[in-house]
Design an enzyme around this catalytic site. Structure first.
Site, short mmCIF file in Angstrom:
data_model
loop_
_atom_site.label_atom_id
_atom_site.label_comp_id
_atom_site.label_asym_id
_atom_site.label_seq_id
_atom_site.Cartn_x
_atom_site.Cartn_y
_atom_site.Cartn_z
N LYS A 21 -1.45 -1.98 -3.53
CA LYS A 21 -0.03 -1.71 -3.78
C LYS A 21 0.81 -2.96 -3.55
O LYS A 21 1.64 -3.32 -4.39
CB LYS A 21 0.42 -0.56 -2.87
CG LYS A 21 1.88 -0.15 -3.05
CD LYS A 21 2.10 1.26 -2.57
CE LYS A 21 2.39 1.37 -1.09
NZ LYS A 21 3.69 0.81 -0.67
N ASP A 308 -0.19 -0.66 8.56
CA ASP A 308 -0.24 0.67 7.94
C ASP A 308 -1.42 1.51 8.43
O ASP A 308 -1.53 2.69 8.07
CB ASP A 308 -0.30 0.53 6.41
CG ASP A 308 1.02 -0.03 5.85
OD1 ASP A 308 2.07 0.17 6.49
OD2 ASP A 308 0.99 -0.67 4.79
N LYS A 335 8.91 3.03 9.25
CA LYS A 335 8.23 3.18 7.95
C LYS A 335 8.77 4.42 7.22
O LYS A 335 9.83 4.91 7.55
CB LYS A 335 6.71 3.25 8.18
CG LYS A 335 6.15 1.98 8.81
CD LYS A 335 6.28 0.79 7.87
CE LYS A 335 5.82 -0.50 8.51
NZ LYS A 335 6.09 -1.66 7.68
N ARG A 381 1.12 8.36 3.79
CA ARG A 381 0.03 8.02 4.71
C ARG A 381 -0.18 9.13 5.75
O ARG A 381 -1.27 9.30 6.27
CB ARG A 381 0.27 6.66 5.37
CG ARG A 381 0.29 5.52 4.35
CD ARG A 381 0.10 4.15 4.93
NE ARG A 381 0.61 3.14 4.02
CZ ARG A 381 -0.04 2.66 2.95
NH1 ARG A 381 -1.25 3.09 2.67
NH2 ARG A 381 0.50 1.76 2.16
C1 S3P Z 1 4.24 -4.34 2.73
C2 S3P Z 1 4.38 -4.80 3.99
C3 S3P Z 1 4.32 -3.94 5.17
C4 S3P Z 1 3.71 -2.57 4.89
C5 S3P Z 1 4.16 -1.99 3.60
C6 S3P Z 1 3.94 -2.94 2.43
C7 S3P Z 1 4.36 -5.31 1.64
O1 S3P Z 1 5.63 -3.80 5.62
O2 S3P Z 1 3.98 -1.67 5.94
O3 S3P Z 1 3.43 -0.79 3.36
O4 S3P Z 1 3.97 -5.02 0.51
O5 S3P Z 1 4.87 -6.41 1.89
P1 S3P Z 1 6.26 -4.94 6.57
O6 S3P Z 1 5.43 -6.16 6.45
O7 S3P Z 1 7.63 -5.13 6.08
O8 S3P Z 1 6.12 -4.36 7.94
#
Ligand code: S3P
Length: 421
Positions: A21, A308, A335, A381
C-alpha cells in the site's frame, strides 16, 4: 457487515499478499509529477489507493487502469473547483498536502470521520518552513485543510515524530524548492520514498536525515512487491495456530518494515525466508509454522519499523507463555482507530488478559480465547486482527468486517482457502 469466523482445525496453503500500500501510494504520487508517462505494474487497488488516484486525477493527471497495471500521464496541475476527498487514508491526505504545495493553486482536502480526527499539524509545520500556506480546522491541526502552494524555497526541518507520511510530504514538496533541503527524523521510519528517489540521485540519506536536491522525477516503470503488513496477519496466524504451515510468497522485506519478524523470532516463532531477492525493494518468500511462543519486552526504538504490526504483538502475546510488554507505542493511538484501546478491547472481549497502558500494553499469555462478537471500529487492521484471533481459537463474529477493503480487499477469500474446518 458482521462476519462469522469459525475456528479452524488445520491451516495449510500458500498466500500471495496484496501489493504494498505505501509503495503504491508513493509511485502514484511520483508519477503525477514525473517528466513523462509512467507505468505501475502490480499496483494495490484498494479503497485507500482509490483516494490517491482520485486526487491526482482531479489535479489534472490522466490515469488508466488495465490488466494489472496503472498508466499515469502527468500534467501541470490545475485548481479543482471542489474540495478533494481523502476518505480514510492518512497517507493520501498527508502526502497530497506536500504534492499540492508544489503548485500555485488553492486546494481544500477533507476526509471521513476517522481521518478528520487524525493529527495534521505534524505535516503543516514542515511544509510551512518550505513556504507553503496551509490553513485548517482547529488551528490547522485537522482536516478540512486548505493549501496554497508555489514558489517554494529550501529548508532544514527536524521532526519530533518518526512518520514516513510526514517525511514523504516534505520530500515531495522540497523537490520543487529552490535549493537543497534537509529533513531529519528522531528514529528511522519506512524508507520507500528514499529508495525510490535515490535511483534518480534526487535524495541522499545520512543516518536519520534525508538531503533533498530539487529535481524532476523522470518517467518510470515499476513493479510493486507484496505488502509486509498484510502478510503479517498470515505470519501471526501461522505462529499462533496449533496446526499450521503457510507459505507467504512475494513479500516485501524492506528492513525499515520488518522488525515484526525479529520480534516474532525473539518470541520463539518458527519461520524461514527463502527465495530472497535484493532489489530496490527487497522481497522473498516466508514459510511459517505453528510455534511455541514466549512473552518478551518490546521497546520504543523498535516501534517505527513495525508501526502497523504492534496490535499483532498483543495477539501473539496472548498465545505465548508468560508476559509480553510493549512500551513507547503511543503513536498507534493516532491511527485509523486508537489502536492501543481497540486492540485491548477486542482481545479482552475474547478472554485475553491484556492491560492498557498510555504507551502500550501488557499481555499475560496462556488464557484461552473464547468466542464472542467484537466491534472493529471501521479499522481494517482491527478487523483482520480479530479474524485471526478467532480462527486460532473458538471463532468470532467480526463487526465492520468490510473495512478490510481499505488495504486488503481479498483478505477473507485468501483466509478461506487455507482453512480445513
Ligand atoms: C505509512 C506510514 C505509517 C503507517 C501507515 C502508512 C506510509 O504511518 O502507519 O499505515 O505509507 O507512509 P506513519 O509513518 O505516519 O506513522
Amino acid at each position: 457487515m458482521e462476519l462469522k469466523i469459525e475456528a479452524a482445525k488445520e491451516i495449510r496453503g500458500t498466500v500471495v499478499p496484496p501489493p504494498d500500500k505505501s509503495i503504491t501510494h508513493r509511485t502514484v504520487f511520483f508519477a503525477s509529477i514525473a517528466a513523462g508517462t509512467c507505468k505501475i505494474y502490480n499496483p494495490l487497488i484498494s479503497d485507500d489507493i482509490r483516494r490517491t488516484i482520485d486526487v491526482i486525477k482531479k489535479l489534472g493527471a490522466v490515469v488508466n487502469e488495465d490488466d494489472g497495471k496503472i498508466v499515469v500521464q502527468p500534467s501541470k496541475f490545475s485548481e479543482p473547483s471542489i474540495p478533494l476527498f481523502c476518505g480514510n487514508s492518512g497517507t493520501t491526505a498527508r502526502i497530497s498536502l506536500g504534492l499540492i504545495a508544489r503548485s500555485p493553486i488553492f486546494v481544500v482536502l477533507y476526509g471521513d470521520n476517522s481521518l478528520s480526527k487524525r493529527p495534521m499539524g505534524r505535516v503543516v509545520r514542515p511544509l510551512k518552513t518550505l513556504g507553503a500556506k496551509l490553513n485548517g480546522r482547529n488551528g490547522s491541526l485537522n482536516l478540512p485543510m486548505s493549501v496554497m502552494g508555489g514558489n517554494l524555497h529550501s529548508a532544514e526541518y527536524t521532526s519530533e515524530v518518526a512518520s514516513a507520511q510526514v517525511k514523504t510530504s516534505f520530500i515531495i514538496a522540497a523537490l520543487a524548492g529552490d535549493d537543497v533541503s534537509i529533513y531529519t527524523e528522531p528514529l528511522k521510519s519506512r524508507d520507500h520514498t528514499e529508495r525510490f528517489l535515490e535511483q534518480f540521485d534526487a535524495v541522499e540519506v545520512k543516518g536519520n536525515s534525508v538531503i533533498v536536491t530539487p529535481s524532476v522525477v523522470p518517467a518510470f516503470s515499476t513493479n510493486i512487491v507484496g505488502d509486509f503488513s498484510s502478510a503479517s496477519f498470515f505470519l501471526t496466524l501461522g505462529v499462533c495456530h496449533p496446526n499450521a504451515r503457510i507459505k507467504i510468497e512475494n513479500v516485501g522485506l524492506n528492513p525499515t518494515r520488518t522488525k515484526f519478524l525479529e520480534v516474532l523470532k525473539r518470541m520463539g516463532a518458527k519461520f524461514e525466508i527463502v527465495d530472497f531477492h535484493q532489489d530496490v525493494e527487497p522481497y522473498g518468500t516466508i514459510i511459517v509454522e505453528s510455534s511455541e511462543l514466549y512473552g518478551i519486552d518490546v521497546n520504543a526504538e523498535e516501534i517505527p519499523s513495525m508501526i502497523d504490526e504492534i496490535p499483532l504483538i498483543a495477539l501473539a502475546g496472548a498465545f505465548a507463555a508468560g508476559k509480553t510488554v510493549v512500551h513507547g507505542a503511543s503513536e498507534i493511538r493516532k491511527k485509523e482507530s486508537d489502536r492501543i484501546k481497540t486492540t485491548v478491547q477486542i482481545l479482552s472481549k475474547m478472554g485475553a488478559n491484556v492491560e492498557e497502558h498510555e504507551d502500550g500494553f501488557v499481555v499475560e499469555g496462556g488464557h484461552l480465547l473464547h468466542n464472542g462478537t467484537v466491534e472493529t471500529f471501521n479499522d481494517h487492521r482491527m478487523a483482520m486482527l480479530a479474524s485471526i484471533a478467532g480462527i486460532c481459537s473458538q471463532g468470532v463474529n467480526v463487526r465492520e468486517a468490510e473495512s478490510v477493503s481499505i488495504s486488503y480487499p481479498s483478505f477473507y477469500s485468501d483466509l478461506e482457502r487455507m482453512v480445513a474446518k
